[in-house]
Motif scaffolding. Structure first.
Motif, PDB file in Angstrom:
ATOM      1  N   ASP A   1       0.424  -1.283   0.277  1.00  0.00           N
ATOM      2  CA  ASP A   1       0.088   0.018  -0.038  1.00  0.00           C
ATOM      3  C   ASP A   1       0.641   1.040  -0.104  1.00  0.00           C
ATOM      4  OD1 ASP A   1      -2.530  -1.268  -0.233  1.00  0.00           O
ATOM      5  OD2 ASP A   1      -2.606  -1.627   2.172  1.00  0.00           O
ATOM      6  N   PHE A   2       0.451   2.440  -0.526  1.00  0.00           N
ATOM      7  CA  PHE A   2       1.279   3.259  -1.090  1.00  0.00           C
ATOM      8  C   PHE A   2       0.247   4.131  -0.677  1.00  0.00           C
ATOM      9  CE2 PHE A   2      -0.658   1.445  -4.822  1.00  0.00           C
ATOM     10  CZ  PHE A   2      -1.102   2.328  -5.577  1.00  0.00           C
ATOM     11  N   VAL A   3       0.846   6.229  -0.634  1.00  0.00           N
ATOM     12  CA  VAL A   3       0.375   7.250  -1.065  1.00  0.00           C
ATOM     13  C   VAL A   3       1.020   8.180  -1.899  1.00  0.00           C
ATOM     14  CG1 VAL A   3      -0.297   7.180   1.687  1.00  0.00           C
ATOM     15  CG2 VAL A   3       1.733   8.619   0.699  1.00  0.00           C
ATOM     16  N   LEU A   4       0.083   8.722  -3.168  1.00  0.00           N
ATOM     17  CA  LEU A   4       0.472   9.574  -3.664  1.00  0.00           C
ATOM     18  C   LEU A   4       0.412  11.715  -2.985  1.00  0.00           C
ATOM     19  CD1 LEU A   4      -1.176   8.573  -7.013  1.00  0.00           C
ATOM     20  CD2 LEU A   4       1.117   7.701  -6.411  1.00  0.00           C
ATOM     21  N   MET A   5       1.251  11.866  -3.387  1.00  0.00           N
ATOM     22  CA  MET A   5       1.642  13.645  -2.976  1.00  0.00           C
ATOM     23  C   MET A   5       1.534  14.316  -3.987  1.00  0.00           C
ATOM     24  SD  MET A   5       3.487  13.042   0.963  1.00  0.00           S
ATOM     25  CE  MET A   5       3.031  14.329   0.980  1.00  0.00           C
ATOM     26  N   ASN A   6       1.179  15.443  -3.397  1.00  0.00           N
ATOM     27  CA  ASN A   6       1.050  16.898  -5.515  1.00  0.00           C
ATOM     28  C   ASN A   6       2.182  17.288  -4.803  1.00  0.00           C
ATOM     29  OD1 ASN A   6       0.430  18.635  -3.760  1.00  0.00           O
ATOM     30  ND2 ASN A   6      -1.445  18.694  -4.352  1.00  0.00           N
TER      31      ASN A   6
ATOM     32  N   GLU B   1       0.394  17.335  -0.745  1.00  0.00           N
ATOM     33  CA  GLU B   1      -0.788  17.294   0.330  1.00  0.00           C
ATOM     34  C   GLU B   1      -1.304  15.524  -0.673  1.00  0.00           C
ATOM     35  OE1 GLU B   1      -3.115  18.820   1.260  1.00  0.00           O
ATOM     36  OE2 GLU B   1      -2.187  21.200   1.319  1.00  0.00           O
ATOM     37  N   LEU B   2      -1.650  14.862   0.282  1.00  0.00           N
ATOM     38  CA  LEU B   2      -2.420  13.513  -0.261  1.00  0.00           C
ATOM     39  C   LEU B   2      -3.862  13.865  -1.108  1.00  0.00           C
ATOM     40  CD1 LEU B   2      -2.902  11.724   3.346  1.00  0.00           C
ATOM     41  CD2 LEU B   2      -1.055  11.209   1.870  1.00  0.00           C
ATOM     42  N   LEU B   3      -3.175  12.506  -2.827  1.00  0.00           N
ATOM     43  CA  LEU B   3      -3.956  12.720  -3.615  1.00  0.00           C
ATOM     44  C   LEU B   3      -5.382  11.704  -2.687  1.00  0.00           C
ATOM     45  CD1 LEU B   3      -1.923  13.256  -6.375  1.00  0.00           C
ATOM     46  CD2 LEU B   3      -3.721  15.091  -5.050  1.00  0.00           C
ATOM     47  N   GLY B   4      -6.189  11.970  -2.490  1.00  0.00           N
ATOM     48  CA  GLY B   4      -6.999  10.633  -2.571  1.00  0.00           C
ATOM     49  C   GLY B   4      -6.999  10.473  -1.154  1.00  0.00           C
ATOM     50  N   GLN B   5      -7.913   9.372  -0.563  1.00  0.00           N
ATOM     51  CA  GLN B   5      -7.677   9.244   0.495  1.00  0.00           C
ATOM     52  C   GLN B   5      -7.217   7.050   0.414  1.00  0.00           C
ATOM     53  OE1 GLN B   5      -9.070   9.297   3.298  1.00  0.00           O
ATOM     54  NE2 GLN B   5     -10.481  11.251   3.021  1.00  0.00           N
ATOM     55  N   PRO B   6      -6.155   6.867   1.322  1.00  0.00           N
ATOM     56  CA  PRO B   6      -5.163   5.819   0.694  1.00  0.00           C
ATOM     57  C   PRO B   6      -6.476   4.710   0.620  1.00  0.00           C
ATOM     58  CG  PRO B   6      -4.224   7.363   2.013  1.00  0.00           C
ATOM     59  CD  PRO B   6      -5.934   8.275   2.355  1.00  0.00           C
ATOM     60  N   TRP B   7      -5.667   3.647  -0.513  1.00  0.00           N
ATOM     61  CA  TRP B   7      -6.802   2.822  -0.404  1.00  0.00           C
ATOM     62  C   TRP B   7      -6.302   1.632   0.162  1.00  0.00           C
ATOM     63  CZ3 TRP B   7     -10.776   2.022  -3.527  1.00  0.00           C
ATOM     64  CH2 TRP B   7     -11.659   3.481  -5.229  1.00  0.00           C
ATOM     65  N   ASN B   8      -6.819   0.628   0.803  1.00  0.00           N
ATOM     66  CA  ASN B   8      -6.800  -1.032   1.371  1.00  0.00           C
ATOM     67  C   ASN B   8      -6.373  -2.316   0.276  1.00  0.00           C
ATOM     68  OD1 ASN B   8      -7.374  -3.685   2.428  1.00  0.00           O
ATOM     69  ND2 ASN B   8      -7.204  -2.633   4.305  1.00  0.00           N
ATOM     70  N   TYR B   9      -5.275  -2.462   0.214  1.00  0.00           N
ATOM     71  CA  TYR B   9      -4.943  -3.196  -0.780  1.00  0.00           C
ATOM     72  C   TYR B   9      -6.173  -4.333  -1.289  1.00  0.00           C
ATOM     73  CZ  TYR B   9      -3.277  -6.777   3.286  1.00  0.00           C
ATOM     74  OH  TYR B   9      -3.458  -6.982   4.284  1.00  0.00           O
ATOM     75  N   ARG B  10      -6.807  -5.261   0.050  1.00  0.00           N
ATOM     76  CA  ARG B  10      -8.010  -5.591  -0.345  1.00  0.00           C
ATOM     77  C   ARG B  10      -9.293  -4.635  -1.353  1.00  0.00           C
ATOM     78  NH1 ARG B  10      -6.618 -10.561   2.540  1.00  0.00           N
ATOM     79  NH2 ARG B  10      -5.759  -9.932   4.558  1.00  0.00           N
ATOM     80  N   ASP B  11      -8.936  -3.949  -1.494  1.00  0.00           N
ATOM     81  CA  ASP B  11      -9.971  -3.261  -2.067  1.00  0.00           C
ATOM     82  C   ASP B  11     -10.121  -3.582  -3.285  1.00  0.00           C
ATOM     83  OD1 ASP B  11     -12.538  -0.926  -2.383  1.00  0.00           O
ATOM     84  OD2 ASP B  11     -11.166  -0.869  -4.126  1.00  0.00           O
TER      85      ASP B  11
ATOM     86  N   LYS C   1       3.418  14.307  -7.892  1.00  0.00           N
ATOM     87  CA  LYS C   1       4.319  14.427  -7.698  1.00  0.00           C
ATOM     88  C   LYS C   1       5.731  13.121  -6.547  1.00  0.00           C
ATOM     89  CE  LYS C   1       4.163  17.410 -10.658  1.00  0.00           C
ATOM     90  NZ  LYS C   1       4.455  16.627 -12.346  1.00  0.00           N
ATOM     91  N   ARG C   2       4.607  12.558  -6.319  1.00  0.00           N
ATOM     92  CA  ARG C   2       5.809  11.673  -5.223  1.00  0.00           C
ATOM     93  C   ARG C   2       4.355  10.269  -4.865  1.00  0.00           C
ATOM     94  NH1 ARG C   2      10.763  12.748  -4.567  1.00  0.00           N
ATOM     95  NH2 ARG C   2       9.922  15.009  -4.642  1.00  0.00           N
ATOM     96  N   PHE C   3       5.546   9.206  -4.714  1.00  0.00           N
ATOM     97  CA  PHE C   3       4.951   8.166  -4.141  1.00  0.00           C
ATOM     98  C   PHE C   3       6.307   7.730  -3.447  1.00  0.00           C
ATOM     99  CE2 PHE C   3       5.864   3.475  -4.703  1.00  0.00           C
ATOM    100  CZ  PHE C   3       4.692   3.036  -4.593  1.00  0.00           C
ATOM    101  N   LEU C   4       4.662   7.609  -2.304  1.00  0.00           N
ATOM    102  CA  LEU C   4       5.844   6.704  -1.244  1.00  0.00           C
ATOM    103  C   LEU C   4       5.180   5.544  -0.375  1.00  0.00           C
ATOM    104  CD1 LEU C   4       6.396  10.205   1.217  1.00  0.00           C
ATOM    105  CD2 LEU C   4       7.822   8.372   0.331  1.00  0.00           C
TER     106      LEU C   4
ATOM    107  N   PHE D   1       6.179   7.458   4.477  1.00  0.00           N
ATOM    108  CA  PHE D   1       4.499   8.041   4.711  1.00  0.00           C
ATOM    109  C   PHE D   1       4.858   8.855   5.412  1.00  0.00           C
ATOM    110  CE2 PHE D   1       0.678   9.909   5.867  1.00  0.00           C
ATOM    111  CZ  PHE D   1       0.411  11.196   5.522  1.00  0.00           C
ATOM    112  N   PHE D   2       4.718   7.816   6.400  1.00  0.00           N
ATOM    113  CA  PHE D   2       4.776   7.821   8.286  1.00  0.00           C
ATOM    114  C   PHE D   2       6.284   8.738   8.353  1.00  0.00           C
ATOM    115  CE2 PHE D   2       1.601   5.410   8.718  1.00  0.00           C
ATOM    116  CZ  PHE D   2       0.486   6.195   9.171  1.00  0.00           C
ATOM    117  N   HIS D   3       7.448   8.450   7.597  1.00  0.00           N
ATOM    118  CA  HIS D   3       9.061   8.849   8.120  1.00  0.00           C
ATOM    119  C   HIS D   3       9.170  10.143   6.920  1.00  0.00           C
ATOM    120  CE1 HIS D   3      10.957   4.707   8.295  1.00  0.00           C
ATOM    121  NE2 HIS D   3      10.115   4.932   9.667  1.00  0.00           N
ATOM    122  N   TRP D   4       7.746   9.782   6.192  1.00  0.00           N
ATOM    123  CA  TRP D   4       8.114  12.150   6.020  1.00  0.00           C
ATOM    124  C   TRP D   4       7.098  12.314   6.715  1.00  0.00           C
ATOM    125  CZ3 TRP D   4       2.668  14.681   5.306  1.00  0.00           C
ATOM    126  CH2 TRP D   4       3.510  15.519   4.918  1.00  0.00           C
TER     127      TRP D   4
END
Length: 495
Positions: A84-89, A93-103, A154-157, A162-165
């Motif tokens: 699982d990951f987040v996308l940031m602009n 800023e977080l882009l969307g609500q981070p997804w759960n892998y079982r979706d 602009k950033r994949f974490l 993300f928590f280290h960020w």
């Protein structure tokens, strides 16, 4: 040496903890400061993670750690599950609500990917097991669902990055978790940019990859002030929880994959430690995975559905008014008839069913077996089937490496299920060593200790674990009965 304290933030799919490892130079002791729940959130018919809430809990835990440790902490590091990951602009800023892998948005995405890049080519690049939960298929689904949002990224974490960020402002991805994405080239150990472009996934968002033990800087000013930890170092451990757990396997064997591990929890990750990724056609056929380890090693392994089967049975039983704890479920399973019915734990039907006992019953019906009726029968079916799946994966590991596995180490929360530990020894015909329970947190803090120069090597990390933990031993028995069950299971997985 004087005692030193290292702080681990250890996040699992069901809960998170903030813990300290108290190291005196020879032994390590863990102390938990804060525990909090985790899990997928249903939102508009989708499954998401509430990472903002988790960050709030992490800060509360660090504040508690500061009150207990004073200024004696050396560093902090985060580990989580994979994929699982987040996308940031551009403004972070977080882009969307981070997804759960079982979706379920990834349904059909593996087939879509292989229509653009052949499956053998994807495996030759990444060496990763094909599972629809992988980051590659999640990101491909996002590109189809909301290409405008992905274009803004602009950033994949990964989640721990993300928590280290959040902690330090770092913008890197750690190697062990990056390898769970199916987007990393297993040979170059950098992002598989050519493959990603063929899949029409934007590549400019992927950051630098760093190794376990990298110092990411110190706590942000506001985090340092809120928690009371001051300018504490932030050090990336093996951020994939299994990578950290395998670092803490208390084996004396080095330099040869003649020992196997099972990181046992919601998932069972079973494999061997090798120097380089195994990318052979047979590895592709067996759909095994090559995930990054410490010191440039690879964890040649198979993801197995694990105790998720029992966890979801427990939830279903509770919904019927039978709130039975795990110890009682195991006792009921012990008393149930052996080998009454078996399943392949890794069938897609068990990934995220609305009702796990119904899914197991339907599979038994499909394969012409007697259907479990009691709680004990359902749980015994799950545990026996897991042990037989371990035997299958063990045979694959031995074939792929050409080395016989002499012992199996089980680490993680699943080691508390003594019945499954014994079943594993019986099914595999190998001695099983169970423990430590807190392998992930131990690996996290001991890798921080190595980064600080207090431990010199991976083998010394494992020696510290052996000195600090009680390890259970299980000897194989009932070989004839398990041999008969193995024959049944082999036929079953072909159906």
């Amino acid at each position: 040496m004087a005692q030193k304290n290292y702080i681990a933030v250890d996040l699992g799919a069901e809960s998170g903890r903030v813990m300290a490892g108290r190291f005196d130079g020879g032994k390590i002791a863990l102390e938990q400061f804060h525990r909090f729940p985790n899990g997928p959130v249903n939102l508009g018919g989708t499954l998401r993670w509430n990472l903002v809430s988790l960050w709030s809990e992490i800060q509360n835990g660090l504040r508690e750690a500061a009150s207990k440790l004073g200024g004696s902490a050396v560093s902090v590091g985060v580990d989580t599950w994979g994929v699982d990951f987040v996308l940031m602009n551009k403004n972070d800023e977080l882009l969307g609500q981070p997804w759960n892998y079982r979706d379920k948005r990834t349904d059909g995405m593996m087939q879509k990917a292989s229509s653009r890049v052949p499956r053998p080519e994807i495996f030759a690049e990444t060496g990763l097991q094909f599972m629809q939960i992988n980051s590659l298929y999640q990101l491909l689904a996002m590109c189809e669902r909301d290409p405008g949002l992905v274009a803004e990224a602009k950033r994949f974490l990964m989640v721990p990055d993300f928590f280290h960020w959040c902690l330090s402002g770092s913008r890197v991805v750690e190697f062990t978790n990056a390898t769970t994405t199916q987007m990393l080239n297993a040979t170059t150990r950098d992002w598989a940019f050519d493959m990603l472009r063929k899949l029409e996934i934007p590549t400019d968002m992927f950051p630098e990859i760093v190794t376990p033990g990298t110092n990411l800087g110190t706590l942000r000013g506001e985090v340092a002030e809120f928690t009371g930890l001051g300018k504490l170092n932030v050090v990336t451990p093996a951020t994939h929880d299994t990578g950290a757990a395998v670092a803490a396997v208390p084996t004396r064997r080095t330099g040869n994959p003649d020992w196997a591990y099972i990181s046992s929890g919601t998932w069972s990750l079973m494999g061997v430690e090798v120097d380089n990724a195994v990318l052979t056609p047979k590895a592709l056929e067996y759909n095994v995975t090559n995930e990054g380890g410490v010191d440039g090693t690879y964890r040649l392994l198979k993801n197995i559905m694990g105790l998720w089967l029992v966890q979801r049975c427990k939830v279903a039983f509770a919904a019927l008014g039978k709130d039975i704890d795990y110890a009682e479920l195991t006792r009921l399973a012990t008393e149930a008839q052996p080998f009454r019915s078996l399943i392949d734990p890794d069938r897609a039907e068990f990934l995220s069913p609305p009702n796990m006992p119904k899914a197991i019953a339907e599979e038994c019906r499909r394969t012409g077996q007697v259907i479990p009726e009691t709680e004990g029968q359902f749980v015994r079916c799950a545990l026996e089937s897991l042990a037989l799946k371990y035997r299958q994966v063990l045979s694959w590991m031995e074939e792929l490496t050409g080395v016989r596995v002499e012992v199996i180490h089980i680490v993680g929360g699943g080691t508390q299920n003594q019945l499954l530990n014994q079943f594993t020894a019986d099914a595999c015909g190998r001695p099983v060593f169970a423990g430590p329970i807190e392998a992930t947190a131990l690996g996290n803090v001991l890798l921080q200790a190595r980064a600080a120069g207090d431990i010199s090597s991976l083998s010394e990390i494992r020696e510290v674990v052996r000195s600090s933990e009680t390890i259970g031993e299980y000897t194989p028995k009932d070989s004839a009965a398990w041999g008969d069950a193995w024959g049944r299971f082999q036929e079953l997985v072909k159906v």
